[in-house]
Design a protein around this motif. Structure first.
Motif, PDB file in Angstrom:
ATOM      1  N   GLN A  52       0.819  -1.211   0.000  1.00  0.00           N
ATOM      2  CA  GLN A  52       0.000   0.000   0.000  1.00  0.00           C
ATOM      3  C   GLN A  52       0.852   1.261   0.000  1.00  0.00           C
ATOM      4  OE1 GLN A  52      -3.445  -0.321  -0.298  1.00  0.00           O
ATOM      5  NE2 GLN A  52      -2.714  -2.421  -0.645  1.00  0.00           N
ATOM      6  N   THR A  53       2.162   1.097   0.089  1.00  0.00           N
ATOM      7  CA  THR A  53       3.090   2.234   0.025  1.00  0.00           C
ATOM      8  C   THR A  53       4.240   1.866  -0.897  1.00  0.00           C
ATOM      9  OG1 THR A  53       4.481   1.487   1.869  1.00  0.00           O
ATOM     10  CG2 THR A  53       2.554   2.839   2.423  1.00  0.00           C
ATOM     11  N   ASP A  57       8.914   3.936   1.639  1.00  0.00           N
ATOM     12  CA  ASP A  57       8.104   4.289   2.809  1.00  0.00           C
ATOM     13  C   ASP A  57       7.755   3.075   3.664  1.00  0.00           C
ATOM     14  OD1 ASP A  57       7.964   7.026   2.101  1.00  0.00           O
ATOM     15  OD2 ASP A  57       6.402   6.554   0.634  1.00  0.00           O
ATOM     16  N   PHE A  58       8.428   1.947   3.405  1.00  0.00           N
ATOM     17  CA  PHE A  58       8.163   0.733   4.178  1.00  0.00           C
ATOM     18  C   PHE A  58       9.486   0.155   4.661  1.00  0.00           C
ATOM     19  CE2 PHE A  58       7.668  -3.861   4.596  1.00  0.00           C
ATOM     20  CZ  PHE A  58       6.553  -3.938   5.412  1.00  0.00           C
TER      21      PHE A  58
END
Length: 241
Positions: A52-53, A57-58
């Motif tokens: 989802q990112t 960003d993970f």
């Protein structure tokens, strides 16, 4: 009488609108527009879940399995590596790897996709790599530790040069397969064995070459010794004469 006619017309219009609604619902469904790019996913239990990112960003954790799959997908539905998770998992990918203090191990699965998305290019074999990276490394840094990246505007365009061109190209009426057969991944152990085998072959070839040279060298030394023995009497005769 006029009121009766209006009621009949109203009933007929209602029936026609209902019929149109039924026909519209029974019409053909259209595929969504999508993109051809590197899909990013995380293994959750026994299933890959579409990220989802973005990878920047993970932050994966020790023991995680990250999935990368090139191909066509829609905005709502991503595609995951076609791995048999009984054969390709954290233990089989990172079981022999060691992490120092402050580091973590993350299994990275890279599936280069199908001929339908290859545009005639040769498709590399799917690979599984163990990334040993700092504990705070994000998904992109983790991926970058095991493959070369080509990026554009914060988007992953190519892994190890595949594809050679393009980056997230749009695809009209994109079709996403609900189920796909698994494919074989090259595991780190298999790659190491191949390298070791190649090294052993080189050593054996060198040894064979050395063994081939020794008889020739011995023969040369024997000839030199015989010539030296024959030369002694000649030298004596010349001195006496």
């Amino acid at each position: 009488m006029a009121t009766s006619h209006r009621r009949v017309v109203g009933v007929l219009l209602t029936a026609l609108l209902s019929l149109f609604a039924v026909l519209a619902g029974a019409g053909p469904s259209y595929a969504e527009d999508g993109f051809r790019y590197w899909n990013y996913s995380h293994l959750q239990g026994d299933t890959f879940e579409f990220a989802q990112t973005g990878p920047g960003d993970f932050t994966p954790k020790e023991g995680d399995v990250e999935g990368w799959r090139f191909g066509t997908s829609t905005v709502a539905t991503g595609i995951a590596p076609r791995a048999d998770l009984a054969e390709v998992n954290f233990d089989t990918v990172c079981g022999d790897a060691e992490a120092a203090t402050g580091e973590k191990r993350v299994a990275v699965l890279v599936d280069y996709g199908t001929e339908a998305d290859a545009d005639g290019a040769e498709i590399p074999d799917p690979v599984a790599e163990c990334a040993v990276v700092p504990e705070d490394a994000n998904g992109q840094q983790t991926l970058e530790s095991v493959v070369d990246l080509r990026t554009a505007q914060s988007m992953i365009c190519a892994l190890d040069g595949y594809p050679a061109k393009g980056c997230g190209d749009p695809v009209g009426d994109a079709q996403v397969e609900a189920e796909e057969a698994t494919v074989a991944f090259v595991l780190p152990a298999a790659a190491d064995e191949s390298t070791t085998s190649a090294g052993d072959d080189t050593v054996e070839e060198a040894a064979e070459e050395d063994q081939g040279m020794s008889p020739a060298l011995i023969a040369v030394l024997v000839v030199i010794a015989l010539l030296a023995v024959a030369a002694v009497p000649l030298y004596r005769r010349n001195r006496e004469s």
